[in-house]
Scaffold this active site. Sequence first.
Site, PDB file in Angstrom:
ATOM      1  N   CYS A   8      -4.385  -2.407   5.691  1.00  0.00           N
ATOM      2  CA  CYS A   8      -4.244  -1.034   5.225  1.00  0.00           C
ATOM      3  C   CYS A   8      -5.480  -0.571   4.451  1.00  0.00           C
ATOM      4  O   CYS A   8      -5.879  -1.182   3.460  1.00  0.00           O
ATOM      5  CB  CYS A   8      -3.003  -0.950   4.325  1.00  0.00           C
ATOM      6  SG  CYS A   8      -2.666   0.676   3.666  1.00  0.00           S
TER       7      CYS A   8
ATOM      8  N   CYS B 228       0.828  -1.201   0.000  1.00  0.00           N
ATOM      9  CA  CYS B 228       0.000   0.000   0.000  1.00  0.00           C
ATOM     10  C   CYS B 228       0.870   1.262   0.000  1.00  0.00           C
ATOM     11  O   CYS B 228       0.584   2.225  -0.718  1.00  0.00           O
ATOM     12  CB  CYS B 228      -0.913  -0.018   1.224  1.00  0.00           C
ATOM     13  SG  CYS B 228      -2.040   1.377   1.326  1.00  0.00           S
TER      14      CYS B 228
END
Length: 371
Positions: A195, A99
């Site tokens: 995330c 991410c």
Amino acid sequence: MKPHVVVGMSGGVDSSVTALLLLRQGYRVSGLFMKNWEEDDGTEYCTAAQDFADAKQVCERLGVELHTVNFAAEYWDEVFEVFLSEYRAGRTPNPDILCNKQIKFRAFLDYAEDLGADLIAMGHYARVAEEEGRLQLLKGCDPGKDQSYFLYTLQQEQLARTLFPLGGLRKTEVRALAAGAGFANDAKKDSTGICFIGERRFKDFLARYLPARPGDIRTPEGVLLGRHDGLMYYTLGQRSGLGIGGTRAGGQEPWYVLDKDLARNVLVVGQGHDHPLLYRDGLLASRLHWVDGAGPAPGEILRCAAKTRYRQSDQDCRIRLIGEDRLEVVFAQPQRAVTPGQSVVFYQDDCCLGGGVIDLTFNADSRADAA
């Protein structure tokens, strides 16, 4: 005139204090709130609305313009699909690292440039320094919050455009600054979970996207103890959720996941936190990235330290390239529950050298076969 900095505003205390500090340092500051997940129909796990409200409150208090952007498509393609493919292959991925690589320091940076940003800033606990014309990624000064492990994929160009104002602070200092500024989120709990997806019942969540294959739970000797719901739900060293108690022969000592036999779809378990089969002497990693853009020379043996999971203490090791994109790591001491799919990240003192994704592990007697 000071540069224009776009801050990644999450609604949390770290990004809020990041914006506060940059304003105090004289930068021109804008905020950018990212929405990266849209799959949930209801509000059972949804905190995005509250996070946005918190970010908006902070920006209004600081007199900072807050922009919003939706990266849900990029997140799905670049992060979540990889996350699923890793679980499908029996590995345990770290989506936070991907991410950061694909969303926070690529898509975000590109969008911030469209907003006229000279620099971006994030609320990570890390530092950047220059040494002999190259930028170094350094650990944050708070050892309990250092996030350099998640940032090892950053490139020189990204480091040159990024500020980490919290790198020299401790979390207690950050919360005190937020309280002093009158931020309503000064005591807000740190975000956890996947995330941008957040906390949720992981087993139920994963089952929505991947079909489970139940199978046997066995000891290393082959004794059948029960059934598992699918290997993807388990990780090495895991204790809870196995659904088995003590045995007549083994007593009541807790069971731990020792291995996942993908070929036979068998979950291998053993009793004892320090079961010998949980320990490995080394590993092979690929998908390598070096912060300085170079890394060790082919054939060079580099002595450094490594982490195979977040918040692990530095572990002495030696590393050497054994191919264009493959690295052998041999630890000074055997390591517990080293997990394929996770990242191994290398350090010399406070400097993060880079890292890679763990492919497999080995012990000294099986090293030749592993290589």
